[in-house]
Each structure stands twice: as C-alpha cells, then as structure tokens.
Enzyme design. Structure first.
Site: not given
Ligand SMILES: NC(=O)c1ccc[n+]([C@@H]2O[C@H](COP(=O)([O-])OP(=O)(O)OC[C@H]3O[C@@H](n4cnc5c(N)ncnc54)[C@H](O)[C@@H]3O)[C@@H](O)[C@H]2O)c1
Ligand SMILES: [Zn+2]
Length: 361
Positions: A124, A146, A188, A230, A240, A244, A248, A251, A255, A267
C-alpha cells in the site's frame, strides 16, 4: 551534494527536493543516508540504463553503509504494463522488501511511471526516489507524482498520484542519450516557455547551439527552469483539476498524431506538431497574434522538431482519436491555446470547422 542546486516541490508534509547537478549520480547514496529515507533500496531500471548507470548508483548507496540491489526489465514503452508490474511486485516480495524500504526509479519516463506505480501499490505504498535519465523525464515525468501503466485500451489508463521523496537530476547522463530522444525532450522544454515564461522562451531560442551541444551550464539552467515551473504548477494543483492542465499544451492534437503514426513519431515530436496546431487554432480564434504563432513555429524549427502533420496521415482518423481524448469533459474536447508567448488559456469553445481547417492544413 551541493544544496545550492536544489528546488522544492511545495506540497506541505509531502514536500520534496529536486536536486540538479552535473555528475551528482555518484553522491546520491550520501544524500539518501542523510535524509534517512530507507533501510534498503531496490533500484528499478531498464536494461539499457542499468548497464550504463546501475553500478554507479549502487556503489554510492553501498559506500554509505546502506543496502541496495537492482531489478531490471526490458527497455521501451511495451514494458509499461500490468504483467510486468505484477512480476516486479512479486520479485520485491520474494526478496523480502518491507515498509521501511524504498524504490529508486533509475531511467526515463517508462521506468519512472512503472516503478512509481509499484512504489504506490506495494504494501500500500513505500518510499520512492526518482533518478530521471532522459531529458523528458528530467523536465517532466519525474516531477509531479503521476505514475502508472498502459493497458490495451490505452496509454496511462491505470495509475496513481504518488509523490517521490526526492528527485535527483544528473545532467551528465544526457551525454549518452540517443539524439532523437534529446530533441523530443526539447519539445517539452519549449512547451514550458510558451505556457509560462516568455523570457525563458527567448533564452531557449538564443541558446540553441549550447543546448544542442549539451553545454553543462545551459542545460543546467534549462532543466532548473522547467522543474521550477512544473513544481510551481504541481504545488498549486496536484491532481490536475485546473491549472495543471496547462501542461497539456500541444498534447491534444499531439496524442492523436502519435496514435495515428502508431507511435513511429516519438512523443516529443508529436507534441511539437500539436503545439503548432494549437497556436494556429488560437490565431484563427483571434486569441494569438500571427507574429507570436510564427515565433512558436520558428523555435521548433530551430530545434529540428516537426511542425506539420504528415500529408499521408488520414485526417478522419486524427479526428477519431481527438474524440477519444482522455481529457474530454461532457463530450467537449478541451484545448490549451496560447494567447501570447508565456501565456495560455484552456477552452473547449473551438468549432469543429476550425479543427477541420487546421488539421487539413
Ligand atoms: N508521469 C508523468 O507525468 C509523465 C509525463 C510525461 C511522459 N510520461 C511517460 O514517460 C514515458 C516516456 O518517457 P521517455 O521518453 O523517457 O522514455 P523511456 O523511459 O522509454 O526512455 C527512452 C529510451 O532511452 C533510453 N535511455 C534512458 N536514459 C538514457 C541515457 N541517459 N542514456 C542512454 N539511453 C537512455 C531508455 O533505455 C529507452 O530506451 C511515456 O510512457 C509517457 O507516458 C509520464
Ligand atoms: Zn508530453
């Protein structure tokens, strides 16, 4: 370790340092011991990175009278799956890792996401440290918590928010990073300039040769600035819900392009194409000047990043992927659109006809 090179992600009791220093890999053991993070460390790393840097990190841990071992897996996105997640968890259990122990993710974003999700889940949740080794991981994926894996239905569909205890960025490891991976990471970097910092945008533009030539000081400044942005954004909106989402930028269409290319376009390059498309949407909606759109296009060009959706790509397929974007809320695709270099807005008020026009080119 030199603490002058440190940033902090301000998340109250879960706050953690980001340490950025050329050559710091061999001093990490000392810093971990000082911070008293764990009794025993399991370094999780892909086979490529383990070969290059596994021993340096392991030695540094052992030299500080701590216990360390390495677990490896095959390099590449295909490893970011539930089967490998289960296998590595079993391995940890068989080796007797307990609650007081920690996981170190040594590698790119694939390693960070996979090892981070293991750290979030095993018993956990056990302590976790990030040592990112790609430019993308150093400026983006290692900061912010993330973690997760891919499932056949889509990328990153299973995961958790789980913050590391510390992030160590040794910029010297970029010397062995394949060229294309470096250039992809620069997309990025440029993204941060467009969304938050016009001066930084200029800096990246003016220091292209130094950055591409892996100049120590220039890379150090670039990575520091990206991590600061960041960290600020994550500290304000960890999960997010709002701010946040500016990360993106590029993106949404990126994507879709990545998916239509069946991931043959990496990417960062897909994001570069997506950033230009979003800038053009913004011009079309009179949110952005043509001049600023041109500057975004130009900087990507300077870094040899692509700016156009390849002619042969099926536009209908791109639209289909756009309509399955993870970030869709109430049937509306939301776009991060620049209003000038250094500032963006988030809106779902974009007519299909505009999207059609921009992706058709
Ligand atoms: N968690 C987040 O916030 C977040 C953000 C962005 C991307 N991601 C994820 O990151 C992943 C992509 O990460 P990536 O681009 O770092 O890919 P990656 O981890 O697969 O690394 C790319 C390749 O470079 C090799 N490599 C890594 N460091 C090296 C070095 N210093 N020298 C030589 N080779 C090296 C790796 O072995 C691999 O083959 C995706 O799965 C994406 O979903 C996560
Ligand atoms: Zn990205």
């Amino acid at each position: 370790v030199n603490t002058a090179n440190e940033l902090v992600v301000g998340l109250q009791d879960r706050a953690y340092p980001i340490h950025i220093e050329y050559g710091c890999l061999s001093n990490i053991g000392q810093d971990l011991a000082m911070r008293n993070i764990a009794n025993r460390y399991c370094i999780i790393s892909d086979e490529t990175v383990a070969k290059l840097y596994g021993d340096v990190v392991l030695k540094s841990i052992q030299q500080n009278n701590q216990h360390g071992e390495i677990l490896t897996f095959p390099a590449g996105e295909a490893s970011k799956n539930l089967a490998l997640f289960a296998k590595l968890c079993s391995e940890l259990a068989q080796r007797g890792f307990d609650r007081k122990d920690a996981i170190i993710a040594l590698g790119g974003g694939v390693t960070g996401d996979l090892a981070g999700f293991i750290a979030a889940s095993y018993l956990r949740g056990i302590a976790f440290v990030q040592i990112p080794t790609t430019l993308l991981a150093q400026v983006d994926s290692s900061v912010g918590g993330k973690t997760g894996v891919d499932i056949p239905e889509g990328k990153n569909l299973v995961g958790a928010f789980y913050q590391p205890k510390a992030v160590y960025i040794d910029t010297s490891v970029l010397n062995t990073l394949p060229r294309d991976e470096f250039i992809g990471g620069m997309a990025e970097v440029i993204k941060y300039g467009v969304i938050r910092d016009a001066d930084f945008f200029e800096y990246i533009l003016n220091n292209r040769d130094g950055a591409i030539g892996l100049d120590k000081n220039i890379l150090g400044k670039i990575i520091h600035t990206c991590c600061q942005i960041k960290a600020d954004v994550v500290a304000e909106d960890e999960q997010e819900t709002d701010l946040r989402r500016i990360l993106n930028y590029g993106h949404t269409i990126g994507h879709a392009v990545e998916a239509v290319s069946k991931f043959s376009i990496i990417h960062g390059k897909a994001v570069a194409i997506g950033m230009v498309a979003a800038a053009r949407i913004a011009v079309r909606k009179q949110l952005l000047s043509k001049e600023d759109c041109e500057r975004i296009y130009k900087i990507l060009n300077e870094y040899n990043l692509p700016t156009e959706i390849p002619k042969e790509f099926d536009r209908n397929l791109i639209k289909k992927y756009l309509s399955t974007d993870k970030k869709i809320v109430a049937g509306k695709i939301s776009y991060v659109l620049p209003t000038k270099v250094g500032e963006v807005v988030i809106t779902s008020d974009v007519d299909d006809s505009i999207i059609e026009e921009i992706i058709t080119g």
